[in-house]
Scaffold this motif. Structure first.
Motif, PDB file in Angstrom:
ATOM      1  N   LYS A  62      -1.795  -0.052  -9.448  1.00 28.56           N
ATOM      2  CA  LYS A  62      -1.753  -0.833  -8.208  1.00 28.56           C
ATOM      3  C   LYS A  62      -3.117  -0.813  -7.501  1.00 28.56           C
ATOM      4  O   LYS A  62      -3.627  -1.859  -7.080  1.00 28.56           O
ATOM      5  N   THR A  63      -3.660   0.402  -7.381  1.00 29.93           N
ATOM      6  CA  THR A  63      -4.963   0.509  -6.728  1.00 29.93           C
ATOM      7  C   THR A  63      -6.029  -0.216  -7.551  1.00 29.93           C
ATOM      8  O   THR A  63      -6.902  -0.896  -7.000  1.00 29.93           O
ATOM      9  N   THR A  64      -5.911  -0.072  -8.862  1.00 27.73           N
ATOM     10  CA  THR A  64      -6.853  -0.750  -9.744  1.00 27.73           C
ATOM     11  C   THR A  64      -6.830  -2.257  -9.490  1.00 27.73           C
ATOM     12  O   THR A  64      -7.878  -2.898  -9.338  1.00 27.73           O
ATOM     13  N   CYS A  72      -4.245  -4.051   1.512  1.00 24.39           N
ATOM     14  CA  CYS A  72      -3.799  -2.784   2.100  1.00 24.39           C
ATOM     15  C   CYS A  72      -3.238  -1.908   0.995  1.00 24.39           C
ATOM     16  O   CYS A  72      -2.271  -2.276   0.339  1.00 24.39           O
ATOM     17  N   ASP A  73      -3.877  -0.741   0.795  1.00 22.23           N
ATOM     18  CA  ASP A  73      -3.424   0.173  -0.254  1.00 22.23           C
ATOM     19  C   ASP A  73      -2.657   1.324   0.383  1.00 22.23           C
ATOM     20  O   ASP A  73      -3.250   2.242   0.943  1.00 22.23           O
ATOM     21  N   GLU A  74      -1.337   1.250   0.286  1.00 25.27           N
ATOM     22  CA  GLU A  74      -0.459   2.263   0.890  1.00 25.27           C
ATOM     23  C   GLU A  74      -0.848   2.577   2.329  1.00 25.27           C
ATOM     24  O   GLU A  74      -1.122   3.734   2.664  1.00 25.27           O
ATOM     25  N   PRO A  75      -0.858   1.588   3.189  1.00 23.94           N
ATOM     26  CA  PRO A  75      -1.341   1.787   4.557  1.00 23.94           C
ATOM     27  C   PRO A  75      -0.467   2.740   5.366  1.00 23.94           C
ATOM     28  O   PRO A  75      -0.909   3.256   6.387  1.00 23.94           O
TER      29      PRO A  75
END
Ligand SMILES: Nc1ncnc2c1ncn2[C@@H]1O[C@H](COP(=O)(O)OP(=O)(O)OP(=O)(O)O)[C@@H](O)[C@H]1O
Ligand SMILES: [Mg+2]
Lengths: 389, 241
Positions: free
Chosen positions: B56-58, B177-180
């Motif tokens: 996901k982050t990738t 937004c990465d796991e905000p």
């Protein structure tokens, strides 16, 4: 626009324990460097200022200092009548002089050190307008009297006004203290040349140098040419300032070289301190840097930002180092004059130029210590650094 | 409209085709993303879910131009970002992307105001204009009164709201937004989610959000699962705008 400077300033403050390591290293290197050069400058200035611009010094050809020179009374007569010699009431303003070394105990350690005792003529003060009496009076011809330079009074035991001292088999009364404006003469003791010769059982018709007050500094060349051309003389003629400049050279060079070497070694240490501080700053702030890169700041902004940070740290170090040695300005120390082996007092000179040099040195250290960490900060891939804690 | 089948006509705001990302660890190759397609239109609110390590982050990093894919193309508002030089990509990020991170990533030595102003320093705006933008952004996230506070003087939820203000202050093309809410308690998380939802509904922002939190996913228009390197539609939320 670049990453704001306030970011770096506050980061330095936030990590002050680490910053201080770099600051102190740089301050130390700058302090030592500036102090050593201030010493060299002071010593040089003391000697160079001893010579007056309108004065010439005549010694035997090839003599490197007054100590190893000889000028006879006959030669002195010829010198007196050369063109360009200043006169007062028809009398030439010259001072044929003799030099002896006499040991006196130092106030500081109680051990003996060599004092240069100068046998002067009655016109010695006229020849050297920078010298004036501080207390008491000048010598009277034909008496066992001494006048003492103001540094000599403070440096050696028993040279106070009115005191009696024995040396060279004679007993002398100190009748005056003179001020030679911080020059080498301030470390000397003066006596009547004829009496000094008698006490030391020297022939009274041989001097070691003749100092001549010329009508003007411009008269020097003609004066010199006349003496050199005279077949009866075999002398060296130089401007008095030049003589003292040469006297100062060996020690000035030595101190300068030493100061540079020690400064450089400490500088290398300080650069490693700065490297260490900056590398750890870069490591600790990997995610901050990555965030700024994500926002859109380029690698160059990051490099510049960390370089500025290193330079700010170095600048603080440089200023602290300079401030630390500033009180040395005017501080009087004494050392051996390598040319005459007499003890000479001089004052440290912390000049604006030296301080500026010290600051430049500091900034240079900051640049060298800041560049590799700054480049490392900018090169780290953003996506990797963002994953770090 | 959001599609993951690669069938869009290429006029979407974000068009991802055949995206692949392979990491190398020594001799071992890890194919994190493989043949991934995605189309996102302006105003869409997409949530990505998937197990830890699914990429996901990738994916978000690739969409945001923080990393380059091994294969495939990413077009954003007509720009093919995968072929941009590093310098161009940096400038593109400043113009088009607003990032919101799990750990807020505010600069601790700068005040809320200064943190939000940071992206504006890369624009041609005057100091005055910057101030107006910063004040507006902080007002939108309800922190106008905390302008001169440092991050350590704020709660986690407030920090993340400052980070959201920083992300929207330049009016970027989309928000990533990465796991905000990953580092927030329930209440703060809800506030932040409300904030993001409001940005979409009131300000018509486009938001791509990675989350483990089903309640966060609920708020999105579209929920996508990252599975074996591709996206699959998991559940379509109410598309009422
Ligand atoms: N720089 C890298 N080098 C090698 N492997 C990497 C690198 N970055 C990520 N990976 C690997 O790629 C895979 C996907 O990682 P990613 O961070 O995208 O997952 P994620 O879905 O965001 O996980 P999480 O939910 O834990 O945040 C993981 O197996 C990870 O170990
Ligand atoms: Mg992740």
């Amino acid at each position: 626009m670049a990453i704001p400077l306030i970011y770096n300033v506050r980061s330095i403050r936030r990590r002050w324990t680490s910053s201080i390591v770099a600051v102190l290293g740089i301050a130390g290197a700058v302090g030592v460097f500036v102090a050593m050069l201030a010493m060299a400058r002071g010593f040089q200035a003391t000697l160079v200022q001893s010579g007056s611009p309108g004065n010439a010094l005549v010694m035997r050809a090839g003599a490197s200092s007054e100590m190893v020179s000889a000028v006879t009374l006959d030669q002195e007569r010829i010198i007196e009548s050369a063109p360009g010699v200043a006169r007062h009431d028809g009398q030439p303003i010259v001072s044929p002089e003799v030099i002896v070394m006499a040991p006196f105990p130092l106030v500081s350690t109680g051990t003996d050190a060599n004092v240069q005792v100068r046998g002067v003529s009655a016109r010695a003060l006229e020849v050297r307008p920078t010298v004036h009496m501080l207390a008491g009076r000048f010598l009277r011809a034909g008496l066992n009297e001494l006048v003492v330079g103001r540094n000599a009074v403070n440096t050696y035991q028993g040279l106070g006004l009115g005191r009696t001292v024995t040396f060279g088999g004679g007993t002398w009364t100190i009748v005056g203290v003179f001020d030679a404006g911080g020059t080498a003469f301030d470390s000397e003791v003066w006596a009547d040349a004829t009496i000094l010769d008698q006490v030391y059982n020297r022939p009274t018709n041989i001097y070691q140098s003749v100092t001549i007050h010329l009508t003007s500094p411009a008269a020097f060349q003609a004066f010199k040419d006349a003496l050199i051309a005279d077949p009866r003389l075999n002398v060296d003629v130089q401007q008095e300032q030049e003589y003292y400049r040469k006297q100062s050279q060996a020690l000035t060079t030595l101190i300068t070289v030493l100061g540079t070497i020690v400064g450089a070694i400490m500088g290398i240490g300080a650069v490693f301190g700065a490297l260490n501080t900056m590398y750890s700053a870069v490591a600790e702030r990997a995610r901050e840097v990555a965030t700024m890169r994500a926002i859109g700041f380029g690698p160059l902004s990051v490099v510049v930002s960390f370089m500025i940070e290193a330079i700010v740290i170095a600048g603080i170090g440089g200023i602290l180092g300079g401030l630390a040695v500033l009180p040395l300005n005017g501080f009087t120390a004494s050392t051996l004059n390598f040319q005459t082996f007499s003890n000479i007092a001089f004052a440290f000179r912390v000049t604006p130029g030296l301080l500026a040099g010290g600051l430049l040195f500091a900034l240079f250290m900051g640049l060298v210590g800041g560049t590799p960490p700054a480049i490392r900060a900018a090169r780290r891939p953003v996506s990797v650094a963002l994953r770090e804690l | 409209m959001v599609r993951v089948d690669g069938g869009g006509d290429g006029t979407s705001l974000v068009t991802v085709r055949n995206l692949g990302k392979t990491y190398r660890r020594g001799s071992e190759e890890i194919h994190v993303l493989q043949g991934l397609n995605l189309d996102v239109d302006p105003g869409d609110f997409v949530a990505f879910m998937g197990p830890s390590g699914s990429g996901k982050t990738t994916l978000l990093n690739l969409l945001g131009g923080l990393d380059v894919p091994t294969t495939g193309s990413i077009r954003v508002a007509g720009d093919e970002i995968t072929s941009m030089s590093a310098g161009k990509l940096t400038a593109w990020r400043a113009r088009h992307v607003g990032f919101v991170f799990q750990m807020f990533n505010l600069l601790p030595v700068l005040t809320a105001y200064q943190n939000v102003e940071l992206p504006l320093l890369l624009t041609r705006l005057s100091r005055r204009e910057r101030r107006e933008h910063v004040e507006t952004a902080l007002a939108v996230v309800g922190l106008a009164d905390r302008m001169h506070h440092y991050p350590r003087e704020l709660s986690g939820g407030q920090e993340q709201r400052v980070a959201i203000a920083r992300a929207v202050v330049t009016d970027p093309t989309f928000l990533l937004c990465d796991e905000p809410t990953g580092d927030l308690d329930r209440r703060s998380a809800d506030e932040v989610l409300e904030m993001i939802a409001q940005l979409v509904s009131e300000y018509r922002k486009t938001v791509l959000l990675v989350t483990h939190d089903p309640r966060a996913a609920e708020r999105a228009h579209v929920l996508l699962h990252l599975d074996k390197g591709v996206l699959v539609e998991a559940q379509r939320a109410d598309l009422v705008r």
